[in-house]
Design a protein around this motif. Structure first.
Motif, short mmCIF file in Angstrom:
data_model
loop_
_atom_site.label_atom_id
_atom_site.label_comp_id
_atom_site.label_asym_id
_atom_site.label_seq_id
_atom_site.Cartn_x
_atom_site.Cartn_y
_atom_site.Cartn_z
N SER A 116 19.00 24.49 38.39
CA SER A 116 19.68 23.25 38.07
C SER A 116 18.73 22.35 37.28
N GLU A 117 19.21 21.17 36.88
CA GLU A 117 18.37 20.24 36.13
C GLU A 117 17.20 19.74 36.97
N SER A 118 17.36 19.75 38.28
CA SER A 118 16.29 19.26 39.15
C SER A 118 15.36 20.38 39.63
N MET A 165 5.66 32.24 44.71
CA MET A 165 6.19 31.35 43.67
C MET A 165 7.69 31.25 43.84
N ALA A 166 8.24 30.10 43.44
CA ALA A 166 9.67 29.89 43.58
C ALA A 166 10.18 29.08 42.41
N LEU A 167 11.39 29.40 42.00
CA LEU A 167 12.09 28.66 40.96
C LEU A 167 13.58 28.78 41.22
N GLY A 168 14.26 27.64 41.35
CA GLY A 168 15.68 27.69 41.65
C GLY A 168 15.92 28.30 43.02
N GLN A 186 18.22 25.50 46.30
CA GLN A 186 17.19 25.25 45.30
C GLN A 186 15.87 24.87 45.98
N ALA A 187 14.80 25.58 45.62
CA ALA A 187 13.49 25.32 46.21
C ALA A 187 12.89 24.03 45.64
N THR A 188 12.27 23.24 46.52
CA THR A 188 11.58 22.01 46.09
C THR A 188 10.09 22.05 46.41
#
Length: 217
Positions: A68-70, A84-87, A107-109
């Motif tokens: 997403s955009e965030s 590692m994480a993305l989305g 979504q991972a933060t």
């Protein structure tokens, strides 16, 4: 004993200046670079920054992942590897040089890894909730589903701490499930950081106005 010696704390000069995420392991520094549709993981010597190897994580991290955009790129080191994480995608390096891909429920933060000399695992903080993944295990353990973008810290001799807004969760987690969960309402400043303290079972919260509060589990 060494008042005459200069001590400088900061980012090593050899790290890329573009702000790529990086993580310090026991004997190496890792950084992750996204560009032109590729995800390249680099491993560097911890002392002098010499490049040891690179890993193309493009397929494992990016293919069919939901973003997403965030969405933010997250990186954390554990014993002999990195997560590692993305989305909605989590990827862990393996001892054989391969990569393990895990689908996340949101979504991972952020990421934190387990403490040294304990079983290797990683907590993934999500936009809503958090999950735990043990290295070598295909499943995820749900830690929370309602806390918004929580902060987290493992406490030596104590629980796993999750903090979001005015709520704090103290969790006792085994290899299979959450054994015990204690929810605490927080007063005072809004927490913006959490970490374990010097003594076993102790951890500290940093408030938005700079106040540090020490807790003992």
């Amino acid at each position: 004993l060494f008042f005459q010696r200069e001590c400088i704390a900061g980012t090593p000069e050899w790290l890329p200046a573009q702000g790529y995420p990086f993580a310090f392991g026991e004997d190496a520094v890792w950084n992750l670079h996204l560009a032109a549709g590729q995800a390249i993981l680099s491993c560097h010597d911890k002392t002098h920054g010499r490049l040891r190897r690179t890993v193309d994580a493009t397929e494992a991290l990016l293919q069919d992942a939901e973003r997403s955009e965030s969405t933010r790129l997250c990186l954390a080191a554990f014993t002999n590897g990195v997560a590692m994480a993305l989305g909605n995608r989590l990827v862990l390096t393996r001892g054989d040089g391969g990569l393990t891909r895990v689908e996340l429920p949101g979504q991972a933060t952020g990421l934190i890894t387990t403490l040294p000399r304990t079983r290797s695992g990683v907590v993934v903080m999500l936009e809503h909730g958090a999950v735990l993944h043990w290295a070598g295990d295909a499943s995820l353990i749900e830690l929370s589903r309602d806390l918004a973008s929580p902060l987290a810290s493992f406490v030596p001799g104590g629980p796993l701490v999750l903090v979001s807004g005015r709520e704090m969760l103290l969790l006792e987690v085994t290899s299979q499930a959450v054994q015990r969960s204690t929810r605490i309402e927080l007063a005072g400043q809004r927490p913006i950081g959490v970490c374990h303290a010097a003594s076993p079972g102790q951890f500290a919260l940093l408030g938005s106005n700079g106040e540090m509060t020490l807790f003992k589990s």
